[in-house]
Scaffold this motif. Structure first.
Motif, PDB file in Angstrom:
ATOM      1  N   SER A 107      -5.176   8.358 -11.751  1.00 39.45           N
ATOM      2  CA  SER A 107      -5.726   7.999 -10.434  1.00 39.45           C
ATOM      3  C   SER A 107      -5.907   9.212  -9.530  1.00 39.45           C
ATOM      4  CB  SER A 107      -4.858   6.933  -9.753  1.00 39.45           C
ATOM      5  OG  SER A 107      -3.531   7.378  -9.569  1.00 39.45           O
ATOM      6  N   SER A 108      -5.011  10.194  -9.607  1.00 37.34           N
ATOM      7  CA  SER A 108      -5.183  11.369  -8.742  1.00 37.34           C
ATOM      8  C   SER A 108      -6.363  12.213  -9.220  1.00 37.34           C
ATOM      9  CB  SER A 108      -3.903  12.208  -8.692  1.00 37.34           C
ATOM     10  OG  SER A 108      -3.587  12.739  -9.960  1.00 37.34           O
ATOM     11  N   LYS A 109      -6.593  12.253 -10.516  1.00 36.33           N
ATOM     12  CA  LYS A 109      -7.741  12.994 -11.037  1.00 36.33           C
ATOM     13  C   LYS A 109      -9.042  12.343 -10.567  1.00 36.33           C
ATOM     14  CE  LYS A 109      -9.712  15.096 -15.156  1.00 36.33           C
ATOM     15  NZ  LYS A 109     -10.964  15.261 -14.463  1.00 36.33           N
ATOM     16  N   MET A 133       0.846  -1.175   0.000  1.00 37.46           N
ATOM     17  CA  MET A 133       0.000   0.000   0.000  1.00 37.46           C
ATOM     18  C   MET A 133       0.894   1.242   0.000  1.00 37.46           C
ATOM     19  SD  MET A 133      -3.371   0.629   0.036  1.00 37.46           S
ATOM     20  CE  MET A 133      -4.202  -0.827   0.569  1.00 37.46           C
ATOM     21  N   THR A 134       0.513   2.224  -0.765  1.00 39.19           N
ATOM     22  CA  THR A 134       1.239   3.489  -0.839  1.00 39.19           C
ATOM     23  C   THR A 134       0.237   4.628  -0.677  1.00 39.19           C
ATOM     24  OG1 THR A 134       2.843   4.749  -2.130  1.00 39.19           O
ATOM     25  CG2 THR A 134       1.102   3.666  -3.375  1.00 39.19           C
ATOM     26  N   THR A 135       0.731   5.836  -0.576  1.00 37.21           N
ATOM     27  CA  THR A 135      -0.156   6.998  -0.483  1.00 37.21           C
ATOM     28  C   THR A 135       0.110   7.920  -1.665  1.00 37.21           C
ATOM     29  OG1 THR A 135       1.416   8.243   0.865  1.00 37.21           O
ATOM     30  CG2 THR A 135      -0.246   6.951   2.045  1.00 37.21           C
ATOM     31  N   PHE A 136      -0.906   8.699  -2.001  1.00 39.10           N
ATOM     32  CA  PHE A 136      -0.690   9.734  -3.005  1.00 39.10           C
ATOM     33  C   PHE A 136       0.316  10.728  -2.434  1.00 39.10           C
ATOM     34  CE2 PHE A 136      -4.815   8.339  -4.731  1.00 39.10           C
ATOM     35  CZ  PHE A 136      -4.485   8.268  -6.080  1.00 39.10           C
ATOM     36  N   PRO A 137       1.244  11.215  -3.256  1.00 35.20           N
ATOM     37  CA  PRO A 137       2.255  12.154  -2.768  1.00 35.20           C
ATOM     38  C   PRO A 137       1.626  13.359  -2.068  1.00 35.20           C
ATOM     39  CG  PRO A 137       2.721  11.519  -5.031  1.00 35.20           C
ATOM     40  CD  PRO A 137       1.380  10.956  -4.689  1.00 35.20           C
ATOM     41  N   GLY A 138       2.164  13.692  -0.890  1.00 39.29           N
ATOM     42  CA  GLY A 138       1.694  14.851  -0.146  1.00 39.29           C
ATOM     43  C   GLY A 138       0.422  14.627   0.642  1.00 39.29           C
ATOM     44  N   THR A 139      -0.078  13.377   0.640  1.00 39.68           N
ATOM     45  CA  THR A 139      -1.332  13.077   1.331  1.00 39.68           C
ATOM     46  C   THR A 139      -1.174  11.868   2.242  1.00 39.68           C
ATOM     47  OG1 THR A 139      -2.303  11.444  -0.196  1.00 39.68           O
ATOM     48  CG2 THR A 139      -2.582  13.774  -0.772  1.00 39.68           C
ATOM     49  N   THR A 140      -2.237  11.585   2.972  1.00 38.26           N
ATOM     50  CA  THR A 140      -2.330  10.359   3.757  1.00 38.26           C
ATOM     51  C   THR A 140      -3.278   9.376   3.082  1.00 38.26           C
ATOM     52  OG1 THR A 140      -4.149  11.272   5.055  1.00 38.26           O
ATOM     53  CG2 THR A 140      -1.916  11.594   5.929  1.00 38.26           C
ATOM     54  N   VAL A 194      -3.539   4.139  -1.470  1.00 39.29           N
ATOM     55  CA  VAL A 194      -3.921   3.573  -2.752  1.00 39.29           C
ATOM     56  C   VAL A 194      -3.053   2.341  -2.976  1.00 39.29           C
ATOM     57  CG1 VAL A 194      -2.343   5.068  -4.050  1.00 39.29           C
ATOM     58  CG2 VAL A 194      -4.339   4.151  -5.186  1.00 39.29           C
ATOM     59  N   SER A 195      -3.610   1.327  -3.613  1.00 35.82           N
ATOM     60  CA  SER A 195      -2.822   0.113  -3.833  1.00 35.82           C
ATOM     61  C   SER A 195      -1.724   0.343  -4.862  1.00 35.82           C
ATOM     62  CB  SER A 195      -3.721  -1.050  -4.258  1.00 35.82           C
ATOM     63  OG  SER A 195      -4.424  -0.715  -5.431  1.00 35.82           O
ATOM     64  N   GLU A 196      -2.020   1.181  -5.858  1.00 31.95           N
ATOM     65  CA  GLU A 196      -1.037   1.474  -6.902  1.00 31.95           C
ATOM     66  C   GLU A 196      -1.340   2.843  -7.503  1.00 31.95           C
ATOM     67  OE1 GLU A 196       0.652  -0.588 -11.016  1.00 31.95           O
ATOM     68  OE2 GLU A 196      -1.333  -1.144 -10.278  1.00 31.95           O
TER      69      GLU A 196
END
Length: 183
Positions: free
Chosen positions: A18-20, A1-8, A11-13
């Motif tokens: 995906s950010s949109k 599991m990872t996070t969107f950059p700058g957020t908590t 997201v799996s990938e």
């Protein structure tokens, strides 16, 4: 599991677009509150309010933050661990152009953030390989329409800068976690 950059936000990938999709879901009903921004970024509300007071982010309307404001907060949050705030402000000034008019903005914050996340989703991107990183930045800006001459070249440099700064903060975090495991 990872996070969107700058957020908590987990997201799996990270994939292209995906950010949109995340932003579309978050902002489906309009703006978001300070407490929502705080939860999704891991920032204390007073930090966000301080950034608004200092002019890094515009004031929310009716206490609701827009996509643009949220993206700006995420970008600053992502870069603040490895770049000094005055350097981040310089980057923001380049994005905003020489006047207060949006007509000379290089790119909107949310568009920049989506480009950056799409760049990270590029499977040919090789960590710390400058040619690969530059190529990924060129790929995500291929459809960018320049408002000012040389705008795409500037945007590519900004994306590469963001990448190195983001990686530096991740490396610092891993180093601190590894050191903590030793103790």
């Amino acid at each position: 599991m990872t996070t969107f950059p700058g957020t908590t936000v987990e997201v799996s990938e990270i994939t292209k677009g995906s950010s949109k999709m995340l932003f579309d879901g978050i902002f489906a009903a309009g703006g978001i509150t300070l407490s929502q921004v705080s939860v999704m970024t891991g920032l204390e509300p007073y930090i966000i309010q301080n950034w608004v007071k200092r002019g890094f982010i515009t004031s929310p309307k009716n206490r609701l933050y827009s996509r643009e404001q949220f993206a700006g907060i995420i970008i600053i949050n992502m870069l603040k661990e490895s770049l000094q705030i005055d350097k981040i402000c310089s980057l923001i000034k380049i994005l905003e152009g020489p006047t207060d008019s949006e007509l000379d903005n290089l790119i909107k914050n949310n568009e920049l953030y989506h480009m950056y996340v799409d760049m990270l989703s590029d499977k040919s991107l090789i960590l710390y390989d400058e040619k690969s990183i530059h190529k990924a930045a060129e790929a995500v800006t291929s459809e960018y329409l320049e408002k000012i001459p040389g705008g795409r070249a500037q945007l590519i440099k900004i994306l590469v800068t963001m990448y190195f700064a983001h990686c530096a903060s991740l490396l610092r975090k891993h180093a601190e976690e590894t050191l903590s495991a030793l103790q």
